[in-house]
Design a protein around this motif. Sequence first.
Motif, PDB file in Angstrom:
ATOM      1  N   MET A 129       0.854  -1.216   0.000  1.00  0.00           N
ATOM      2  CA  MET A 129       0.000   0.000   0.000  1.00  0.00           C
ATOM      3  C   MET A 129       0.871   1.240   0.000  1.00  0.00           C
ATOM      4  SD  MET A 129      -3.198   0.133   2.587  1.00  0.00           S
ATOM      5  CE  MET A 129      -3.706  -1.465   3.096  1.00  0.00           C
ATOM      6  N   LEU A 130       1.871   1.209   0.867  1.00  0.00           N
ATOM      7  CA  LEU A 130       2.737   2.369   1.038  1.00  0.00           C
ATOM      8  C   LEU A 130       3.639   2.597  -0.181  1.00  0.00           C
ATOM      9  CD1 LEU A 130       3.925   4.525   2.931  1.00  0.00           C
ATOM     10  CD2 LEU A 130       5.411   2.758   3.864  1.00  0.00           C
ATOM     11  N   HIS A 131       4.278   1.538  -0.648  1.00  0.00           N
ATOM     12  CA  HIS A 131       5.225   1.688  -1.765  1.00  0.00           C
ATOM     13  C   HIS A 131       4.504   2.058  -3.058  1.00  0.00           C
ATOM     14  CE1 HIS A 131       9.236   0.483  -0.172  1.00  0.00           C
ATOM     15  NE2 HIS A 131       8.487  -0.034   0.782  1.00  0.00           N
ATOM     16  N   TYR A 132       3.316   1.510  -3.278  1.00  0.00           N
ATOM     17  CA  TYR A 132       2.559   1.886  -4.481  1.00  0.00           C
ATOM     18  C   TYR A 132       2.184   3.367  -4.407  1.00  0.00           C
ATOM     19  CZ  TYR A 132       1.946  -2.780  -6.531  1.00  0.00           C
ATOM     20  OH  TYR A 132       2.152  -3.998  -7.138  1.00  0.00           O
ATOM     21  N   ALA A 133       1.679   3.785  -3.235  1.00  0.00           N
ATOM     22  CA  ALA A 133       1.252   5.182  -3.084  1.00  0.00           C
ATOM     23  C   ALA A 133       2.435   6.124  -3.319  1.00  0.00           C
ATOM     24  CB  ALA A 133       0.660   5.396  -1.697  1.00  0.00           C
ATOM     25  N   ALA A 134       3.582   5.771  -2.764  1.00  0.00           N
ATOM     26  CA  ALA A 134       4.760   6.643  -2.888  1.00  0.00           C
ATOM     27  C   ALA A 134       5.215   6.785  -4.346  1.00  0.00           C
ATOM     28  CB  ALA A 134       5.901   6.095  -2.035  1.00  0.00           C
ATOM     29  N   GLN A 135       4.878   5.777  -5.152  1.00  0.00           N
ATOM     30  CA  GLN A 135       5.262   5.842  -6.568  1.00  0.00           C
ATOM     31  C   GLN A 135       4.119   6.362  -7.452  1.00  0.00           C
ATOM     32  OE1 GLN A 135       7.728   2.110  -7.754  1.00  0.00           O
ATOM     33  NE2 GLN A 135       6.550   1.520  -5.962  1.00  0.00           N
ATOM     34  N   GLY A 136       2.994   6.745  -6.814  1.00  0.00           N
ATOM     35  CA  GLY A 136       1.854   7.249  -7.578  1.00  0.00           C
ATOM     36  C   GLY A 136       1.108   6.150  -8.327  1.00  0.00           C
ATOM     37  N   LEU A 137       1.212   4.911  -7.836  1.00  0.00           N
ATOM     38  CA  LEU A 137       0.533   3.793  -8.506  1.00  0.00           C
ATOM     39  C   LEU A 137      -0.734   3.402  -7.737  1.00  0.00           C
ATOM     40  CD1 LEU A 137       3.699   1.524  -9.016  1.00  0.00           C
ATOM     41  CD2 LEU A 137       2.577   2.946 -10.756  1.00  0.00           C
ATOM     42  N   ALA A 138      -1.761   3.025  -8.475  1.00  0.00           N
ATOM     43  CA  ALA A 138      -2.996   2.552  -7.828  1.00  0.00           C
ATOM     44  C   ALA A 138      -2.737   1.179  -7.208  1.00  0.00           C
ATOM     45  CB  ALA A 138      -4.114   2.449  -8.853  1.00  0.00           C
ATOM     46  N   TYR A 139      -3.426   0.890  -6.094  1.00  0.00           N
ATOM     47  CA  TYR A 139      -3.208  -0.402  -5.425  1.00  0.00           C
ATOM     48  C   TYR A 139      -4.534  -1.034  -5.012  1.00  0.00           C
ATOM     49  CZ  TYR A 139      -1.472  -3.978  -2.315  1.00  0.00           C
ATOM     50  OH  TYR A 139      -1.208  -5.192  -1.741  1.00  0.00           O
ATOM     51  N   ASP A 140      -4.680  -2.312  -5.326  1.00  0.00           N
ATOM     52  CA  ASP A 140      -5.821  -3.105  -4.867  1.00  0.00           C
ATOM     53  C   ASP A 140      -5.369  -3.936  -3.682  1.00  0.00           C
ATOM     54  OD1 ASP A 140      -7.750  -2.322  -6.640  1.00  0.00           O
ATOM     55  OD2 ASP A 140      -7.268  -3.871  -8.120  1.00  0.00           O
ATOM     56  N   CYS A 141      -5.860  -3.601  -2.509  1.00  0.00           N
ATOM     57  CA  CYS A 141      -5.464  -4.346  -1.307  1.00  0.00           C
ATOM     58  C   CYS A 141      -6.179  -5.703  -1.324  1.00  0.00           C
ATOM     59  CB  CYS A 141      -5.865  -3.544  -0.070  1.00  0.00           C
ATOM     60  SG  CYS A 141      -5.494  -4.387   1.459  1.00  0.00           S
ATOM     61  N   PHE A 142      -5.418  -6.781  -1.096  1.00  0.00           N
ATOM     62  CA  PHE A 142      -5.997  -8.116  -1.277  1.00  0.00           C
ATOM     63  C   PHE A 142      -6.638  -8.694  -0.022  1.00  0.00           C
ATOM     64  CE2 PHE A 142      -1.366  -8.687  -0.661  1.00  0.00           C
ATOM     65  CZ  PHE A 142      -1.344  -9.523   0.452  1.00  0.00           C
ATOM     66  N   VAL A 143      -6.736  -7.875   1.060  1.00  0.00           N
ATOM     67  CA  VAL A 143      -7.480  -8.331   2.253  1.00  0.00           C
ATOM     68  C   VAL A 143      -8.534  -7.285   2.627  1.00  0.00           C
ATOM     69  CG1 VAL A 143      -5.583  -9.717   3.217  1.00  0.00           C
ATOM     70  CG2 VAL A 143      -5.785  -7.299   3.867  1.00  0.00           C
ATOM     71  N   ARG A 144      -9.500  -7.704   3.464  1.00  0.00           N
ATOM     72  CA  ARG A 144     -10.558  -6.781   3.907  1.00  0.00           C
ATOM     73  C   ARG A 144      -9.988  -5.660   4.776  1.00  0.00           C
ATOM     74  NH1 ARG A 144     -12.486 -11.554   6.004  1.00  0.00           N
ATOM     75  NH2 ARG A 144     -11.915 -10.643   7.990  1.00  0.00           N
ATOM     76  N   GLU A 145     -10.727  -4.567   4.823  1.00  0.00           N
ATOM     77  CA  GLU A 145     -10.300  -3.404   5.617  1.00  0.00           C
ATOM     78  C   GLU A 145     -10.139  -3.715   7.102  1.00  0.00           C
ATOM     79  OE1 GLU A 145     -12.400   0.445   4.738  1.00  0.00           O
ATOM     80  OE2 GLU A 145     -13.502  -0.877   3.381  1.00  0.00           O
ATOM     81  N   ASP A 146     -10.938  -4.648   7.610  1.00  0.00           N
ATOM     82  CA  ASP A 146     -10.896  -4.913   9.056  1.00  0.00           C
ATOM     83  C   ASP A 146      -9.826  -5.961   9.428  1.00  0.00           C
ATOM     84  OD1 ASP A 146     -12.125  -7.109   7.888  1.00  0.00           O
ATOM     85  OD2 ASP A 146     -13.459  -7.460   9.595  1.00  0.00           O
ATOM     86  N   THR A 147      -9.033  -6.387   8.457  1.00  0.00           N
ATOM     87  CA  THR A 147      -8.012  -7.412   8.730  1.00  0.00           C
ATOM     88  C   THR A 147      -6.932  -6.849   9.648  1.00  0.00           C
ATOM     89  OG1 THR A 147      -8.368  -8.266   6.516  1.00  0.00           O
ATOM     90  CG2 THR A 147      -6.325  -8.932   7.609  1.00  0.00           C
TER      91      THR A 147
END
Length: 342
Positions: free
Chosen positions: A212-230
């Motif tokens: 999540m962090l490395h994609y954001a820092a590079q300006g790339l979209a990211y699909d997180c593969f677990v639920r938000e409450d994980t």
Amino acid sequence: MRREVILITGANGEIGHGLITKLSTENHARIVAIDVKPLDECLMQHCEKFIQGDILDNMLLGRLIAEYDICSIFHLASILSTKAEYQPETAHKINVEGTINLLRLGVEISQLQGKPVKFIYPSSIAVYGLPDIQTKHKEGKLKEYQWCEPITMYGCNKIYCEHLGRYYARHYRQISKDPIRNTIDFRCLRFPGLISADTVPTGGTSDYGPEMLHYAAQGLAYDCFVREDTRIPFMAMPDAIKALLMLEAAPNANLSQLSYNVGSFSPSAAEIHRCVMEAFPQAQISYAVHPQRQTIVDSWPEDVDDSPAREDWGWQPDYDMDRSFKEYLIPAIRTRYASNPC
Ligand code: SER
């Protein structure tokens, strides 16, 4: 006279990067590093010797004994949990047979030197296997001996190698006529998911945090593969390195057990998401749950009880979640992607 060195396997991996840099710059240690892949250029200067090779190659390991006085072994090489599920038998070979090779090497070195060589082994929260999410919530922080029924090949490999470490340290060839006295001084840490500003993990199931962090820092979209409450425990890389070095330095007499949990902070995926958005407000993060990877993470504990590490060798993390992001991850990651270092 031969010179004392520290042997590090899996040197080019995430932990290897941090450990080699710290050991070389702050402890002025001489390092012999092994990895199947070429070592990143920036780590070369910190190593006395780099060997590109396989820990399954016993000839290669044998040659090390002839050339170096190895005082400690950090055996970091392994195939992480998601990757291991694609090729479980290959993972077993590297994670278990590779570890046996290093344990045997440790015994041989210890005998030659007449004293037990320290063998530092990173294990993982993947050794735990909670049966369902209700039990996970109910149990909260796990102690080392609870729920050790992993559902992944990686977790099975790690818990078995913890047992192997205990066997090689305490019971090796116990009924032979000449029992071997000086075997290894085995010490193991169970790490949470690790987050580094310098490297992105490959093939783990806690990777959604650092990704999540490395994609954001590079300006790339990211699909997180677990639920938000994980929720699982995480740790910033500097604390992981600190834990390894503290455990290595601890007097043996203080150690009441061979495997220690180490904890730091335990965020939900949504909480990591929030921290990333604060630093990179343009980040595009959405959720596309991978059911099998979700099941794996759901079997890992919400948090770990690390009181034995605190009591026996003074473990205390330097970085809680807020400090990890504000003082380490965000500034370092901005520099990383601005200057593109290795
Ligand atoms: N980070 C590891 C993995 O995800 C767990 O320790 O496989």
